[in-house]
Design a protein around this motif. Sequence first.
Motif, PDB file in Angstrom:
ATOM      1  N   UNK A  40       0.829  -1.204   0.000  1.00 29.05           N
ATOM      2  CA  UNK A  40       0.000   0.000   0.000  1.00 29.05           C
ATOM      3  C   UNK A  40       0.864   1.256   0.000  1.00 29.05           C
ATOM      4  N   UNK A  41       0.203   2.384  -0.076  1.00 30.22           N
ATOM      5  CA  UNK A  41       0.903   3.665  -0.006  1.00 30.22           C
ATOM      6  C   UNK A  41       0.770   4.289   1.381  1.00 30.22           C
ATOM      7  N   UNK A  42       0.274   3.499   2.331  1.00 36.13           N
ATOM      8  CA  UNK A  42      -0.013   4.050   3.652  1.00 36.13           C
ATOM      9  C   UNK A  42       1.248   4.463   4.413  1.00 36.13           C
ATOM     10  N   UNK A  43       2.352   3.707   4.219  1.00 38.70           N
ATOM     11  CA  UNK A  43       3.575   4.071   4.907  1.00 38.70           C
ATOM     12  C   UNK A  43       4.066   5.432   4.436  1.00 38.70           C
ATOM     13  N   UNK A  44       4.030   5.649   3.116  1.00 38.58           N
ATOM     14  CA  UNK A  44       4.434   6.939   2.580  1.00 38.58           C
ATOM     15  C   UNK A  44       3.561   8.058   3.103  1.00 38.58           C
ATOM     16  N   UNK A  45       2.261   7.784   3.217  1.00 35.19           N
ATOM     17  CA  UNK A  45       1.335   8.795   3.734  1.00 35.19           C
ATOM     18  C   UNK A  45       1.643   9.116   5.186  1.00 35.19           C
ATOM     19  N   UNK A  46       1.984   8.075   5.961  1.00 32.06           N
ATOM     20  CA  UNK A  46       2.321   8.287   7.370  1.00 32.06           C
ATOM     21  C   UNK A  46       3.573   9.149   7.510  1.00 32.06           C
ATOM     22  N   UNK A  47       4.571   8.878   6.671  1.00 34.10           N
ATOM     23  CA  UNK A  47       5.798   9.665   6.707  1.00 34.10           C
ATOM     24  C   UNK A  47       5.515  11.118   6.339  1.00 34.10           C
ATOM     25  N   UNK A  48       4.723  11.317   5.290  1.00 31.60           N
ATOM     26  CA  UNK A  48       4.406  12.688   4.880  1.00 31.60           C
ATOM     27  C   UNK A  48       3.640  13.430   5.973  1.00 31.60           C
ATOM     28  N   UNK A  49       2.711  12.749   6.626  1.00 31.11           N
ATOM     29  CA  UNK A  49       1.944  13.392   7.696  1.00 31.11           C
ATOM     30  C   UNK A  49       2.855  13.794   8.862  1.00 31.11           C
ATOM     31  N   UNK A  50       3.805  12.925   9.183  1.00 25.32           N
ATOM     32  CA  UNK A  50       4.733  13.246  10.264  1.00 25.32           C
ATOM     33  C   UNK A  50       5.599  14.448   9.903  1.00 25.32           C
ATOM     34  N   UNK A  51       6.086  14.473   8.666  1.00 26.90           N
ATOM     35  CA  UNK A  51       6.915  15.588   8.230  1.00 26.90           C
ATOM     36  C   UNK A  51       6.106  16.879   8.130  1.00 26.90           C
ATOM     37  N   UNK A  52       4.847  16.749   7.682  1.00 28.33           N
ATOM     38  CA  UNK A  52       3.979  17.936   7.625  1.00 28.33           C
ATOM     39  C   UNK A  52       3.751  18.509   9.022  1.00 28.33           C
ATOM     40  N   UNK A  53       3.541  17.617  10.001  1.00 23.44           N
ATOM     41  CA  UNK A  53       3.358  18.074  11.372  1.00 23.44           C
ATOM     42  C   UNK A  53       4.589  18.804  11.887  1.00 23.44           C
ATOM     43  N   UNK A  54       5.750  18.257  11.570  1.00 19.27           N
ATOM     44  CA  UNK A  54       7.008  18.900  11.974  1.00 19.27           C
ATOM     45  C   UNK A  54       7.116  20.280  11.341  1.00 19.27           C
ATOM     46  N   UNK A  55       6.752  20.375  10.055  1.00 20.74           N
ATOM     47  CA  UNK A  55       6.842  21.656   9.353  1.00 20.74           C
ATOM     48  C   UNK A  55       5.865  22.680   9.921  1.00 20.74           C
ATOM     49  N   UNK A  56       4.650  22.241  10.229  1.00 21.79           N
ATOM     50  CA  UNK A  56       3.648  23.178  10.754  1.00 21.79           C
ATOM     51  C   UNK A  56       4.046  23.723  12.126  1.00 21.79           C
ATOM     52  N   UNK A  57       4.702  22.901  12.918  1.00 19.24           N
ATOM     53  CA  UNK A  57       5.178  23.359  14.222  1.00 19.24           C
ATOM     54  C   UNK A  57       6.194  24.484  14.087  1.00 19.24           C
ATOM     55  N   UNK A  58       6.798  24.584  12.903  1.00 18.51           N
ATOM     56  CA  UNK A  58       7.814  25.608  12.658  1.00 18.51           C
ATOM     57  C   UNK A  58       7.314  26.683  11.708  1.00 18.51           C
TER      58      UNK A  58
END
Length: 237
Positions: A55-73
């Motif tokens: 599936x593409x779920x792992x990639x989606x999880x990674x992107x969500x984590x990185x997006x969260x990191x970016x939004x915090x900054x």
Amino acid sequence: MTGPTSPAPGRRAVSAPARPRTVALMGIDGAGKTTQTRLLARHLAADGIQAHHLTNEVGATVREALDGYARERGHPDHASLAGDTAAHLAWAVTKATGLLAAANLLEGRADAVLVADRYTYCHYATERLTGGGGEALLRALHRHIPEPDLAVFIDADPGTAARRTEERGHGVETVETLRAYRDAYREMPEFAGFTVIDGDAPPEVVHRAVVDLVAKEFDLPATAGPRASAARPCGCR
């Protein structure tokens, strides 16, 4: 060009381990590739075939984590923080790791089928779409990933695909972006080897077309059901 070499004296020739057959389903956002990979994996499993659904779920999880990191900054997403090429590279590394892990898991199982939601080509098309200039780097990263035995492009009209992304409520894209993304796929040299399926057809018709393709390519029995006319060999640009 040199011919095959002989094994050294006293050593037996070792054949490469059998690898699973691989089906890659690709297309623009909203084409239905995630739905079709899930349906195909279930279909093969119901027929007693060992099917591994990547599936593409792992990639989606990674992107969500990185997006969260970016939004915090103070950034809207990780691409705005790290740049498009770096963002694509992170996604590509995740996908490459998944493909290689799945292949290793199924090593020696020539009777198994790996059904991949997206493949390496998707990264090249995305990089072409954004004009990031990192395609050569991505191709180097994927150098040891084998080509799929069957590459299927689910060709949905950009207007239809944009409406689907809006209805699902995430990954919403504009018609203009999806049209450019579709063109980026078509401009790749590998596209001539893809089999194109009409992604505007109802999901059950697309599924039937995919099943028929896999049955023909891998010499598998096609389950009884309505025949589809959604598939067409590529060559169209």
